[in-house]
Design an enzyme around this catalytic site. Structure first.
Site, PDB file in Angstrom:
ATOM      1  N   GLU A 215       0.804  -1.222   0.000  1.00 43.54           N
ATOM      2  CA  GLU A 215       0.000   0.000   0.000  1.00 43.54           C
ATOM      3  C   GLU A 215       0.837   1.272   0.000  1.00 43.54           C
ATOM      4  OE1 GLU A 215      -2.985  -0.180   3.064  1.00 43.54           O
ATOM      5  OE2 GLU A 215      -4.053  -1.783   2.061  1.00 43.54           O
ATOM      6  N   GLU A 407      -5.203  -8.683   0.746  1.00 43.11           N
ATOM      7  CA  GLU A 407      -5.914  -8.388   2.000  1.00 43.11           C
ATOM      8  C   GLU A 407      -7.388  -8.173   1.716  1.00 43.11           C
ATOM      9  OE1 GLU A 407      -4.431  -5.092   4.329  1.00 43.11           O
ATOM     10  OE2 GLU A 407      -2.354  -5.687   3.978  1.00 43.11           O
TER      11      GLU A 407
HETATM   12  C1  FCB Z   1      -4.425  -2.314   5.473  1.00 48.37           C
HETATM   13  C2  FCB Z   1      -3.027  -2.603   5.967  1.00 48.37           C
HETATM   14  C3  FCB Z   1      -2.970  -3.694   6.997  1.00 48.37           C
HETATM   15  C4  FCB Z   1      -4.131  -3.640   7.982  1.00 48.37           C
HETATM   16  C5  FCB Z   1      -5.453  -3.480   7.261  1.00 48.37           C
HETATM   17  C6  FCB Z   1      -6.654  -3.413   8.177  1.00 48.37           C
HETATM   18  O1  FCB Z   1      -4.493  -1.047   4.916  1.00 48.37           O
HETATM   19  O2  FCB Z   1      -2.207  -2.963   4.901  1.00 48.37           O
HETATM   20  O3  FCB Z   1      -1.726  -3.642   7.633  1.00 48.37           O
HETATM   21  O4  FCB Z   1      -3.929  -2.664   8.925  1.00 48.37           O
HETATM   22  O5  FCB Z   1      -5.428  -2.332   6.452  1.00 48.37           O
END
Ligand code: FCB
Length: 502
Positions: A215, A407
Site C-alpha cells: 500500500e 488483504e
Molecule cells: C491495510 C493494511 C494492513 C491492515 C489493514 C486493516 O491497509 O495494509 O496492515 O492494517 O489495512
C-alpha cells in the site's frame, strides 16, 4: 470503521482513514482503463466451470499479517528502530497508548501461529519482513539474527505445506533513514533496492514470490501528508515527493531482485476501492474521479507504463511537484508479474481546492451516516459489490497479469464468550459476501489466483492500537497471548476445504 486513522496525533481532527484510502475504478472513470482483449477469452474459459461461490481448482487460500503488527520483540536480537517504533513510543499517537513492542509476540510464537494456519487448511501465508530486523540502520551490513528468524519462519511454513509469501516493506522504515529525509528523500529508493537484494539473496532458496511494497498510497499519503501514520507529517508537498520516491523504489527494487534470480516472481500490493462523490456537485464528482486515479493507479501506471495517470495533478506542475527528473520514466518502470489487491471499502470524496489532490486533505469530512451501508466495528462501510467492481476494473488495467487478493477482512471486536468461544457471525457474513463477489469476478474473467484474509490474528492496528480486531483467531493481549480460533476460522476452513463459499 471506514475510518482508519483517527487523527489523534497532530490535531484532534478525526481523519477517516478508509476515506483517505479511496480508490476504485468503478465510478465514472472507466475511460482511464482501456479494456484489454484477453479478459473476455479468459472469462469464456472459466465461466463454464465456476458455479456461484465456487473457485477454480488450485485456488490459493490463506491469510495475511505484517511484521510490526504481530512480531513484537522490537529491540531483540539486534533489531533496529523503525518509524513505527518511534511513532508508537510518542505519547498521544496511538489509541490507548498501544505499541508494537510485544503485539502478538509472533517473534517467539510463530510455530503456534503456523500450526494454526495449517490446521485451518491454509495454503499460503502473507507476512512481512521487518527491514530494521534485517538491516538495523537501513544501510550497511545485515543482521544475521534477523535473517535467521525469517529463515526459521519460512522453513516452518514450508514444512506445514504453506507457501511463504513475504512482503518486503510493510511500513516499518528504519528510523535512521527517516532522519536522513525518509520517503520524500530520493536516496530511500536505493536503500530499499539494496535491502531487497539482501533479503532475496538470503531467502531465495525458500521463497519464489516477492511483494515489494504494501500500500504505497497509504504509507506516503497518511504518513507524510495527512499525518495519521508514522512518521506523522502533515506536509502535502513532501507527501507527493514521497509517492514518486516510492515509485522509484518499486522499479529499482524490482530490478535488484531480478538481478539475483530472474526466475523470482515480483509484484506489489495496492490498496484499492471505488470512490464516491460526497455530493452530486460537479466539483465533487470531478474530485472523486481524480482521487480514484490517485488512490488506485498512482503506483501501478508508473510501474506498468512508465508514466503517471493523467488528470490528477496539473500537467505543467507534475514534474516539479514530484521532483521527477530526466530518466525517471525508466526508473519507475517495473513489469510486475503479479498484482496484489487489498480491498476493504469505498471512500467518499469532496473537492477542496486547498490541496493538490483530494486525498491529501487532512480534515477529511465526516461522511454522512448513510443507512444505505452497514458498518464494521471500525465504522468502515460494507460494500461487497465494490470488490467485484474494483477487481474487474483493475484487471482491465493489468491484463493477464495474475491477481492475488493480498488483504480483505473486517474489524469486529467480538469478545470471548462464557463458553470460551468467539461467535463472530458478522465476520463470517462480511467475508461470505465478499467471496461471492470475488467468485463472480473470477467467473467473469478476472485472473485471480489467491485470497489472503486480513488477518490470521487480532493484532496491532496502527493508530488504532489494539482497539480493532481483524483476526480469524482471537488473541488475549492481556493474559498470556492465548489464541482462540473464532467461529469465522472454522467457517473459513470449510470454505478452503470445499474450494467454494459455504
Ligand atoms: C491495510 C493494511 C494492513 C491492515 C489493514 C486493516 O491497509 O495494509 O496492515 O492494517 O489495512
Amino acid at each position: 470503521m471506514a475510518i482508519r486513522a483517527s487523527g489523534t496525533a497532530t490535531s484532534g481532527v478525526t481523519v477517516r482513514r478508509r476515506d483517505v484510502l479511496g480508490c476504485g475504478l468503478a465510478l465514472g472513470s472507466g475511460a482511464l482503463l482501456a479494456p484489454r482483449a484477453g479478459l473476455a477469452k479468459a472469462a469464456a474459459a472459466v465461466s463454464g466451470n465456476v458455479a456461484t461461490g465456487a473457485f477454480p481448482p488450485g485456488f490459493l487460500w490463506g491469510a495475511a499479517t505484517a511484521a510490526y503488527q504481530v512480531e513484537g520483540a522490537w529491540n531483540v536480537d539486534g533489531r533496529g528502530e523503525s518509524i513505527w517504533d518511534r511513532y508508537a513510543h510518542t505519547a498521544g499517537k496511538i489509541k490507548q497508548g498501544g505499541t508494537g513492542d510485544v503485539a502478538c509476540d509472533s517473534y517467539h510464537r510463530y510455530p503456534e501461529d503456523i500450526a494454526l494456519a495449517k490446521r485451518l487448511g491454509m495454503k499460503t501465508m502473507r507476512f512481512s519482513i521487518a527491514w530494521p530486523r534485517v538491516q538495523p540502520l537501513g544501510r550497511g551490513p545485515a543482521n544475521a539474527k534477523g535473517l535467521d528468524y525469517y529463515k526459521r519462519v519460512t522453513d516452518a511454513l514450508l514444512e506445514a505445506g504453506i507457501r511463504p509469501f513475504p512482503t518486503l516493506y510493510h511500513w516499518d522504515l528504519p528510523q535512521p533513514l527517516e532522519e536522513a529525509g525518509g520517503w520524500p528523500n530520493r536516496d530511500t529508493a536505493q536503500r530499499l533496492a539494496d535491502y531487497s537484494q539482501m533479503v532475496v539473496s538470503a531467502l531465495g532458496d525458500r521463497v519464489r514470490q516477492w511483494t515489494i511494497l504494501n500500500e504505497p498510497y497509504v504509507f506516503t499519503v497518511l504518513g507524510y501528508g495527512v499525518g495519521v501514520h508514522a512518521p506523522g507529517y502533515r506536509d502535502p508537498s513532501a507527501s507527493l515527493r514521497a509517492t514518486h520516491c516510492a515509485n522509484l523504489a518499486q522499479g529499482m527494487a524490482f530490478r535488484a531482485i531480478k538481478a539475483v534470480d530472474s526466475r523470482f516472481e515480483v509484484g506489489g500490493a495496492y490498496s484499492v476501492g471505488p470512490t464516491k462523490p460526497l455530493t452530486s456537485a460537479p466539483a465533487d464528482r470531478a474530485a472523486a474521479d481524480r482521487q480514484y486515479k490517485f488512490a488506485n493507479l498512482w503506483f501501478l501506471t508508473p510501474a506498468l507504463e512508465g508514466r503517471y495517470p493523467d488528470g490528477v495533478l496539473p500537467a505543467d506542475q507534475l514534474h516539479a511537484l514530484l521532483d521527477f527528473r530526466p530518466g525517471d520514466e525508466s526508473l519507475i518502470r517495473a513489469p510486475l508479474e503479479f498484482v496484489g489487491l487489498n480491498y476493504y471499502s469505498f471512500s467518499y470524496v469532496r473537492e477542496d481546492s486547498r490541496y493538490p489532490v483530494p486525498g491529501l486533505n487532512p480534515e477529511w469530512p465526516t461522511p454522512p451516516a448513510s443507512p444505505a451501508y452497514a458498518k464494521t466495528d471500525f465504522g468502515w462501510n460494507i460494500y461487497p459489490e465494490g470488490f467485484y467492481d474494483i477487481v474487474m476494473e483493475m484487471a482491465k488495467h493489468t491484463g493477464r497479469v495474475p491477481i492475488e487478493i493480498t488483504e480483505n477482512g473486517a474489524a469486529y471486536n467480538t469478545a470471548v464468550g462464557t463458553d470460551g468461544k468467539v461467535h463472530d457471525e458478522k465476520r463470517i457474513a462480511y467475508t461470505r459476501a465478499h467471496l461471492l463477489e470475488l467468485s463472480r469476478a473470477i467467473r467473469d474473467g478476472a485472473p485471480v489466483r489467491a485470497y489472503h484474509h486480513w488477518s490470521l490474528l487480532d493484532n496491532f492496528e496502527w493508530s488504532e492500537g489494539f482497539t480493532q480486531r481483524f483476526g480469524l483467531v482471537h488473541v488475549d493481549f492481556e493474559n498470556g497471548q492465548k489464541r482462540v480460533p473464532k467461529d469465522s476460522a472454522a467457517w473459513y476452513s470449510k470454505v478452503i476445504a470445499a474450494n467454494k463459499v459455504v
